[in-house]
Design a protein around this motif. Structure first.
Motif, PDB file in Angstrom:
ATOM      1  N   ASP A   1      -8.748  -5.320  -3.392  1.00 32.25           N
ATOM      2  CA  ASP A   1      -8.836  -3.895  -3.709  1.00 32.25           C
ATOM      3  C   ASP A   1      -7.750  -3.489  -4.697  1.00 32.25           C
ATOM      4  O   ASP A   1      -8.016  -2.864  -5.715  1.00 32.25           O
ATOM      5  CB  ASP A   1      -8.724  -3.059  -2.426  1.00 32.25           C
ATOM      6  N   GLY A   2      -6.505  -3.836  -4.384  1.00 29.67           N
ATOM      7  CA  GLY A   2      -5.414  -3.523  -5.294  1.00 29.67           C
ATOM      8  C   GLY A   2      -5.345  -4.537  -6.417  1.00 29.67           C
ATOM      9  O   GLY A   2      -6.189  -5.428  -6.552  1.00 29.67           O
TER      10      GLY A   2
ATOM     11  N   ARG B   1       0.841  -1.189   0.000  1.00 25.52           N
ATOM     12  CA  ARG B   1       0.000   0.000   0.000  1.00 25.52           C
ATOM     13  C   ARG B   1       0.882   1.247   0.000  1.00 25.52           C
ATOM     14  O   ARG B   1       2.036   1.225   0.446  1.00 25.52           O
ATOM     15  CB  ARG B   1      -0.931   0.016   1.211  1.00 25.52           C
ATOM     16  N   THR B   2       0.320   2.325  -0.511  1.00 24.83           N
ATOM     17  CA  THR B   2       1.031   3.597  -0.527  1.00 24.83           C
ATOM     18  C   THR B   2       0.992   4.208   0.875  1.00 24.83           C
ATOM     19  O   THR B   2       0.181   3.796   1.719  1.00 24.83           O
ATOM     20  CB  THR B   2       0.383   4.555  -1.535  1.00 24.83           C
TER      21      THR B   2
ATOM     22  N   ASP C   1      -0.334   6.747   1.960  1.00 24.52           N
ATOM     23  CA  ASP C   1      -1.644   7.300   2.332  1.00 24.52           C
ATOM     24  C   ASP C   1      -2.702   6.214   2.523  1.00 24.52           C
ATOM     25  O   ASP C   1      -3.885   6.520   2.708  1.00 24.52           O
ATOM     26  CB  ASP C   1      -2.112   8.322   1.296  1.00 24.52           C
ATOM     27  N   GLY C   2      -2.288   4.939   2.469  1.00 24.36           N
ATOM     28  CA  GLY C   2      -3.193   3.833   2.786  1.00 24.36           C
ATOM     29  C   GLY C   2      -3.890   3.193   1.616  1.00 24.36           C
ATOM     30  O   GLY C   2      -4.685   2.261   1.808  1.00 24.36           O
ATOM     31  N   GLU C   3      -3.632   3.638   0.398  1.00 25.97           N
ATOM     32  CA  GLU C   3      -4.285   3.039  -0.767  1.00 25.97           C
ATOM     33  C   GLU C   3      -3.560   1.752  -1.175  1.00 25.97           C
ATOM     34  O   GLU C   3      -2.347   1.757  -1.380  1.00 25.97           O
ATOM     35  CB  GLU C   3      -4.297   4.015  -1.934  1.00 25.97           C
ATOM     36  N   GLU C   4      -4.314   0.650  -1.282  1.00 27.15           N
ATOM     37  CA  GLU C   4      -3.697  -0.628  -1.646  1.00 27.15           C
ATOM     38  C   GLU C   4      -3.282  -0.611  -3.114  1.00 27.15           C
ATOM     39  O   GLU C   4      -4.069  -0.284  -3.997  1.00 27.15           O
ATOM     40  CB  GLU C   4      -4.651  -1.792  -1.384  1.00 27.15           C
ATOM     41  N   LYS C   5      -2.054  -1.015  -3.358  1.00 22.75           N
ATOM     42  CA  LYS C   5      -1.510  -1.012  -4.708  1.00 22.75           C
ATOM     43  C   LYS C   5      -1.525  -2.411  -5.317  1.00 22.75           C
ATOM     44  O   LYS C   5      -1.834  -2.591  -6.493  1.00 22.75           O
ATOM     45  CB  LYS C   5      -0.090  -0.463  -4.695  1.00 22.75           C
TER      46      LYS C   5
END
Length: 645
Positions: free
Chosen positions: A322-323, A285-286, A288-292
């Motif tokens: 999600d990612g 994840r980045t 900022d919490g966004e799953e990559k």
């Protein structure tokens, strides 16, 4: 997959999807018309008049006497079968009727040829027709008992439709009732015009006698007994050793491949046993919490074929992330096939629980490659966890057994690593020919090679310096289809950069991971792709994997990546995806966790036992069927002599 299992899987090439019922009906009418022209042409009529007028009548008579029984059987069999508790579909029913019509036409063609070349005459043709109609009844009885799992008396009702309709038409239009010398004023006045109409039929039907119908009834009874004997003998070993019926397997196999039903899963549930399997998740994840990206690895096998069981597991896993999902192949063979698609939900739920427990770290090691014997492992640690990708390329290998995978992961953890996500790259095999298909089994030299390579990787990764991790991902659905060896997840790539010395220079190590949604790869393709990837993004290490999805194996048991598509075209797609992933690189955090799922799988040695029994049934069944057919025909000939038909 062992050689025995590959022989079983190869039987799928003989199965095809049933055409729609109206397609079968249309072809049946056409075949009947052509057969009628050949059977009922009138030589005394001039060629001109026959071409203008009588060809139409000949074709109509063929449709009437050959086509109508087929049409009635095609449309009514499924309805009658379901009325008595069966499962025959209209498509299967119509196809079965069409096949039986072909049998009748073939019998008549041979009989007519023999009658033409010998003094046996027209009566012999109808003797052959009796055998043909009885044979059609036997074929239909066998299929309906297999598909609908009905008892012989119950299955005989829908099975007799085609033969019965043909017999009724022949009885009425041959005038057989008048030959019986029965009746009275009521019968002669009201019923005889409807039950005896020889004047409306071709003159050839006058050769039919009452004895033909007697022999037809006796022959049908004989053939019904032969069908029951055949099924009993073939089914006996299955019931004694596996506790299931071969007819259940045949019903499910045909239903799945011919019409995409789930009946095969019902059969597998009878064989299955409970198992506990690890489900490991590695997520990026980045800040900022966004799953990559998310790697999900349940230690099960994505089989057995199509979407049965876990055959479409990779796509199901991808849909729940999600990612960008990476569902590679685990170290598990066909004994760890899920018995039903419902079991995939349990696996996905376990992956969800593991994902909830993740703790993330921005640190990772540079990737390393260790070797031992034929085994080669690409490893990279993320904090105190590790991703290991195993391959035997350029050698050939298929599945790695579950016990070997557990032992290999344990070897990697002995030097201080926590969780280990161990991938079987499944990227180099030479097909399904020969006695040794590259199965990595406990106690084999290859199993110890894997464990030794994993131990070395664990030793190095446990003490390797950590640096900041950056990851980029990309994917391409591609234009290829499962029939061409590529599943719906297409080609996916993850490129990882690690600055182990922490100096911020442009000397970060680059590792490229490529995942192709397919079932193993053609020999040499893996090396070709890896070299192209390394050159394209200046990677220090690279590996290409397949998901081992069995959605590509609905009809072909051997449908590896690169068998149906051009390797250069695939390489171009992979290079493009990896290049886009390299351009997507950004700082990330990584976390890994493992949960356990209780699922129902085929079970230890069950797959091999099933394959052995199925192959034995095929080889023994062919010889037994030939013996039963010859014996039945011999007794049929004896009936003709005894009755004088």
């Amino acid at each position: 997959m062992t050689a025995t299992q590959s022989n079983l899987a190869g039987l799928s090439r003989f199965i095809f999807r049933a055409p729609s019922w109206y397609t079968s009906v249309a072809f049946a009418l056409l075949l009947a018309a052509v057969a009628g022209v050949g059977a009922f042409e009138r030589p005394e009529t001039s060629v001109v008049w026959r071409g203008v007028l009588f060809v139409g009548r000949d074709a109509w008579e063929g449709v009437f006497f050959i086509g109508i029984p087929t049409i009635v059987a095609g449309l009514a069999t499924a309805w009658v079968d379901r009325l008595v508790g069966g499962k025959l579909t209209p498509n299967r029913s119509s196809l079965l009727a069409l096949v039986c019509e072909v049998v009748i036409v073939a019998f008549l063609a041979v009989g007519a040829l023999v009658a033409y070349l010998t003094p046996l005459g027209q009566r012999f043709v109808f003797d052959v027709l009796v055998v043909a109609l009885a044979s059609v009844f036997a074929v239909r009885l066998l299929v309906i008992m297999a598909v609908s799992r009905s008892s012989l008396p119950v299955a005989a009702v829908p099975a007799s439709i085609q033969t019965a309709v043909a017999a009724v038409l022949l009885f009425v239009y041959s005038g057989t009732l008048r030959l019986l010398e029965v009746g009275g004023p009521l019968l002669d006045t009201f019923l005889m015009p409807y039950l005896a109409r020889p004047e409306e039929a071709p003159p050839e039907l006058s050769a039919i006698s009452p004895d033909h119908f007697l022999v037809l009834g006796l022959t049908c009874a004989l053939y019904a007994g032969a069908v029951w004997t055949f099924l009993y003998v073939v089914d006996r070993p299955w019931r004694n050793t596996l506790g299931v019926s071969v007819l259940d397997f045949l019903q499910g196999f045909i239903g799945h491949v011919a019409e995409g039903t789930r009946e095969l899963e019902d059969f597998f549930e009878q064989l299955g046993e409970e198992a506990v399997v690890p489900v490991t998740v590695l997520a990026f994840r980045t800040p900022d919490g966004e799953e990559k990206a998310r790697w999900v690895l349940p230690m099960i096998h994505p089989g057995p074929m199509g979407e049965i069981g876990g055959g479409n597991l990779p796509a199901r896993v991808a849909a729940a992330t999600d990612g960008l999902a990476f569902p590679p192949h685990a170290t598990a063979g066909h004994d760890f096939n899920l018995v039903t698609e419902r079991e995939v939900d349990t696996v996905v739920e376990a992956a969800g629980r593991a994902h909830e427990r993740l703790t993330y770290s921005p640190e990772a090691t540079e990737s390393i490659r260790t070797t031992s014997g034929e085994a080669s492992l690409l490893g990279q640690a993320f904090d105190d966890d590790a991703l290991l990708v195993s391959t035997f390329a350029p050698g050939f290998a298929d599945d790695v057994e579950y016990a070997v995978g557990l032992s290999t992961a344990a070897e990697a953890r002995t030097e201080g690593l926590d969780d280990v996500l161990l991938v079987d790259a499944h990227n180099s095999n030479d097909g399904l020919e020969g006695p040794d298909l590259g199965h990595v089994t406990p106690g084999s030299t290859r199993s110890f090679d894997m464990m030794q390579a994993a131990r070395r990787a664990g030793e190095q990764l446990a003490v390797a310096p950590r640096g900041d991790l950056s990851v980029g991902v990309a994917w391409e659905r591609t234009e290829w289809t499962p029939e061409e060896g590529i599943g719906p997840l297409g080609v996916r790539a993850m490129v990882a950069d690690v600055d182990a010395d922490g100096d911020g220079d442009d000397d970060a190590q680059t590792t490229a991971y490529v995942l192709v949604d397919g079932n193993n790869m053609e020999p040499g393709l893996r090396g070709h792709v890896v070299d192209a990837v390394v050159d394209a993004v200046d990677a220090d290490e690279a590996e290409v994997m397949t998901t081992d999805t069995h959605i590509v194996n609905t009809v072909e048991a051997d449908n590896q990546v690169g068998a149906a598509i051009d390797r250069d075209a695939l390489t171009d797609v992979v290079v493009d995806v990896v290049t886009r992933a390299a351009a997507d690189i950004e700082p990330v955090e990584a976390g890994m966790a493992t949960e356990h799922a209780e699922v129902t799988i085929f079970g230890n040695d069950r797959t091999e036992s099933l394959a052995s029994h199925a192959n034995a049934a095929v080889s023994m069944g062919g010889a037994l069927a030939a013996a039963v057919i010859l014996a039945s025909l011999a007794i049929s000939m004896l009936l003709f002599f005894v009755t004088g038909a």
